[in-house]
Design a protein around this motif. Structure first.
Motif, PDB file in Angstrom:
ATOM      1  N   ALA A 143      17.967   9.905 -80.487  1.00 61.49           N
ATOM      2  CA  ALA A 143      16.950   9.580 -79.412  1.00 61.49           C
ATOM      3  C   ALA A 143      17.028  10.079 -78.058  1.00 61.49           C
ATOM      4  N   SER A 144      18.316  10.031 -77.911  1.00 59.60           N
ATOM      5  CA  SER A 144      18.772  10.762 -76.544  1.00 59.60           C
ATOM      6  C   SER A 144      18.763  12.196 -76.655  1.00 59.60           C
ATOM      7  N   VAL A 145      18.999  12.868 -77.753  1.00 57.13           N
ATOM      8  CA  VAL A 145      18.621  14.406 -77.792  1.00 57.13           C
ATOM      9  C   VAL A 145      17.339  14.362 -77.736  1.00 57.13           C
ATOM     10  N   ALA A 146      16.521  13.694 -78.573  1.00 60.22           N
ATOM     11  CA  ALA A 146      15.249  14.149 -78.864  1.00 60.22           C
ATOM     12  C   ALA A 146      14.401  14.129 -77.329  1.00 60.22           C
ATOM     13  N   THR A 147      14.766  13.292 -76.311  1.00 66.42           N
ATOM     14  CA  THR A 147      14.215  13.407 -74.955  1.00 66.42           C
ATOM     15  C   THR A 147      14.232  14.761 -74.358  1.00 66.42           C
ATOM     16  N   ARG A 148      15.290  15.411 -74.779  1.00 65.49           N
ATOM     17  CA  ARG A 148      15.514  16.906 -74.301  1.00 65.49           C
ATOM     18  C   ARG A 148      14.745  17.830 -74.798  1.00 65.49           C
ATOM     19  N   THR A 149      14.023  17.592 -75.952  1.00 62.49           N
ATOM     20  CA  THR A 149      13.332  18.722 -76.635  1.00 62.49           C
ATOM     21  C   THR A 149      11.769  18.290 -76.710  1.00 62.49           C
ATOM     22  N   CYS A 150      10.991  19.139 -77.679  1.00 58.92           N
ATOM     23  CA  CYS A 150       9.706  18.704 -77.811  1.00 58.92           C
ATOM     24  C   CYS A 150       9.730  18.243 -79.318  1.00 58.92           C
ATOM     25  N   TYR A 151      10.682  17.815 -79.826  1.00 58.32           N
ATOM     26  CA  TYR A 151      10.905  17.289 -81.531  1.00 58.32           C
ATOM     27  C   TYR A 151      11.356  15.762 -81.571  1.00 58.32           C
ATOM     28  N   SER A 152      10.917  15.260 -82.634  1.00 65.77           N
ATOM     29  CA  SER A 152      11.233  13.946 -82.395  1.00 65.77           C
ATOM     30  C   SER A 152      12.439  13.582 -83.091  1.00 65.77           C
ATOM     31  N   ALA A 153      13.229  12.450 -83.085  1.00 70.60           N
ATOM     32  CA  ALA A 153      14.359  12.116 -83.714  1.00 70.60           C
ATOM     33  C   ALA A 153      14.257  12.261 -85.243  1.00 70.60           C
ATOM     34  N   SER A 154      13.105  12.102 -85.773  1.00 71.52           N
ATOM     35  CA  SER A 154      13.229  12.398 -87.217  1.00 71.52           C
ATOM     36  C   SER A 154      13.388  13.825 -87.692  1.00 71.52           C
ATOM     37  N   HIS A 155      12.541  14.782 -86.737  1.00 70.31           N
ATOM     38  CA  HIS A 155      12.865  16.092 -87.111  1.00 70.31           C
ATOM     39  C   HIS A 155      14.301  16.311 -86.732  1.00 70.31           C
ATOM     40  N   LEU A 156      14.881  15.700 -85.731  1.00 71.15           N
ATOM     41  CA  LEU A 156      16.537  16.105 -85.476  1.00 71.15           C
ATOM     42  C   LEU A 156      17.210  15.765 -86.559  1.00 71.15           C
TER      43      LEU A 156
END
Length: 359
Positions: A20-33
Motif C-alpha cells: 500500500a505504501s508503494v502504491a501511494t507513489r504510483t497510479c497503480y493499485s496494490a493488487s497490480h503491484l
C-alpha cells in the motif's frame, strides 16, 4: 520480468515497506503491484522508481540498485537524487508551470528529436510524481508520459509508457486528454507498423470514449487506416482515412503550431503520405507528399526525411526496388545521427523489407 518482480518483492519485504505504501507513489493499485512482484505484470520503469522512492527511506543502496536495474542508460542515481532534492527543498511548481513545461517538451520533440530531451523529461517526471495532487496534474503527467514513450528505443518499451499514460489520463477525468493519449499512442505505433494489435486496442478505446471531433479522435482514426493497410485491407484503410479527414476538417491545429500535441495540415499530410505509400496508391500519396513539403515549417528537417522515405517506399511498391532502396538510404545518410529516431529507423526497415519481397 519474473526475476525483477521477485527482486522488488524481496527488497520491499526486507525493508518492511507495505504494498500500500508503494502504491501511494504510483497510479497503480496494490493488487497490480502484487501481480508485478509475482511476474504476472511488467515492472515498468515508473513502478521501479516508485519502489526506489519507497525503499530509499529504509535503504539507499537498495533503492539505487533497483532503479538502475530497469532504467539502464538513463542515469538512475541522478534521477532519484533530483527527485529527492526537489522534495526536501519543498519545490512545488504550479500546475500552470508544469503544463507550460510539458508544452515545451512537445515542441522540442518535434524540433530536435528524442535523444536530446529524454533525460530532461525523465528528470521532470521523477519530480512530477511527487506532485500528482490534482486532476490537472494527472492530465499534464499523462501528456508528458506519452511524449516520453516516443523517446524510447523500441515499441515494447514505448507501450509500457503509453499504458502508464493511459492510467494517468484516466485519473485526470479529462475526457479530451483520455482520448488524446490513446489516439496519440495508436498512431505512433500504427505509423511505425509496430504492435498493430496494441495500436488497434488504443484506437478502439479512444473512439469508444467519445465521438466528439478532437485531435485524439483524428489520430485514432488515422491509426485505424494504417492498421488496415498493414493487414492488406485497402478498402478499410481508405474508409478510415476519409473518416479521419472529415474530423480533421473540424479540428485541425493552426498551420504554424509546432507541438507533439498538435495536428496541423502538414502533419496530417505526413500521416496520409505514409498511408498511401504503404498501400502503393500513387496519386493520393504524391499529393500528400507535396502538401507535407509545402506546408511543413522549415525547422522540422527530420520530417522532411519522413517524406523522402515515403517516396522510397512508393518507388519500391511501384516496382523500382533498387531505386527505392537507394533513395531511402540516401535520405537516411544525409540526416545527422542525432536527428534520427526510432520511427525513422522503422520506416527505413519497412522500405528494406518491401524491396526484399519484390525480389
Amino acid at each position: 520480468m519474473d526475476e525483477l518482480g521477485a527482486q522488488l518483492r524481496h527488497a520491499r519485504v526486507e525493508a518492511g515497506v507495505t504494498l500500500a505504501s508503494v502504491a501511494t507513489r504510483t497510479c497503480y493499485s496494490a493488487s497490480h503491484l502484487s501481480n508485478v512482484e509475482a511476474g504476472r505484470r511488467t515492472a515498468t520503469p515508473d513502478i521501479v522508481l516508485a519502489y526506489a522512492r519507497a525503499l530509499g527511506e529504509a535503504d539507499v543502496r537498495r533503492r539505487d540498485f533497483l532503479a538502475a536495474a530497469t532504467i539502464g542508460p538513463i542515469a538512475a542515481n541522478e534521477l532519484i537524487r533530483n527527485g529527492f532534492t526537489a522534495a526536501l527543498a519543498g519545490h512545488h511548481d504550479s500546475a500552470d508551470r508544469w503544463r507550460d513545461r510539458v508544452d515545451r517538451y512537445g515542441r522540442d520533440y518535434m524540433e530536435i528529436g528524442a535523444d536530446s530531451l529524454q533525460t530532461r523529461l525523465a528528470n521532470d517526471l521523477v519530480v512530477m510524481q511527487q506532485q500528482l495532487d490534482s486532476p490537472t496534474m494527472w492530465a499534464t503527467a499523462a501528456r508528458a508520459l506519452t511524449t516520453y514513450g516516443k523517446t524510447t528505443k523500441d515499441p515494447t518499451e514505448a507501450i509500457g509508457w503509453y499504458d502508464t499514460a493511459r492510467v494517468a489520463a484516466d485519473r485526470s477525468d479529462d475526457l479530451a486528454v483520455r482520448v488524446w493519449v490513446r489516439g496519440r499512442a495508436a498512431i505512433a505505433l500504427a505509423y511505425e507498423g509496430a504492435a498493430l494489435p496494441v495500436a488497434q486496442r488504443y484506437a478502439d478505446e479512444a473512439t469508444a470514449l467519445s465521438d466528439r471531433p478532437s485531435l485524439g479522435r483524428v489520430q485514432a482514426l488515422m491509426a485505424r487506416a494504417h492498421i488496415a493497410a498493414g493487414r492488406g485491407d485497402t478498402s478499410a484503410a481508405i474508409a478510415a482515412d476519409e473518416d479521419a479527414q472529415r474530423v480533421f476538417d473540424q479540428t485541425a491545429s493552426p498551420d504554424g503550431e509546432i507541438s507533439d500535441s498538435a495536428v496541423p495540415a502538414w502533419r496530417m499530410a505526413t500521416f496520409r503520405s505514409m498511408l498511401y505509400a504503404r498501400l502503393g496508391i500513387i496519386g493520393p500519396g504524391e499529393q500528400a507528399q507535396t502538401d507535407a513539403d509545402r506546408l511543413r515549417p522549415s525547422a522540422l528537417t527530420r520530417f522532411a526525411t519522413h517524406i523522402e522515405l515515403h517516396r522510397a517506399l512508393m518507388m519500391t511498391k511501384a516496382g523500382d526496388q533498387s531505386g527505392g532502396l537507394a533513395h531511402a538510404r540516401r535520405a537516411w545518410a544525409v540526416l545527422p545521427a542525432d536527428r534520427r529516431s526510432q520511427t525513422l529507423g522503422l520506416v527505413l526497415s519497412e522500405v528494406e523489407r518491401a524491396a526484399r519481397r519484390r525480389h
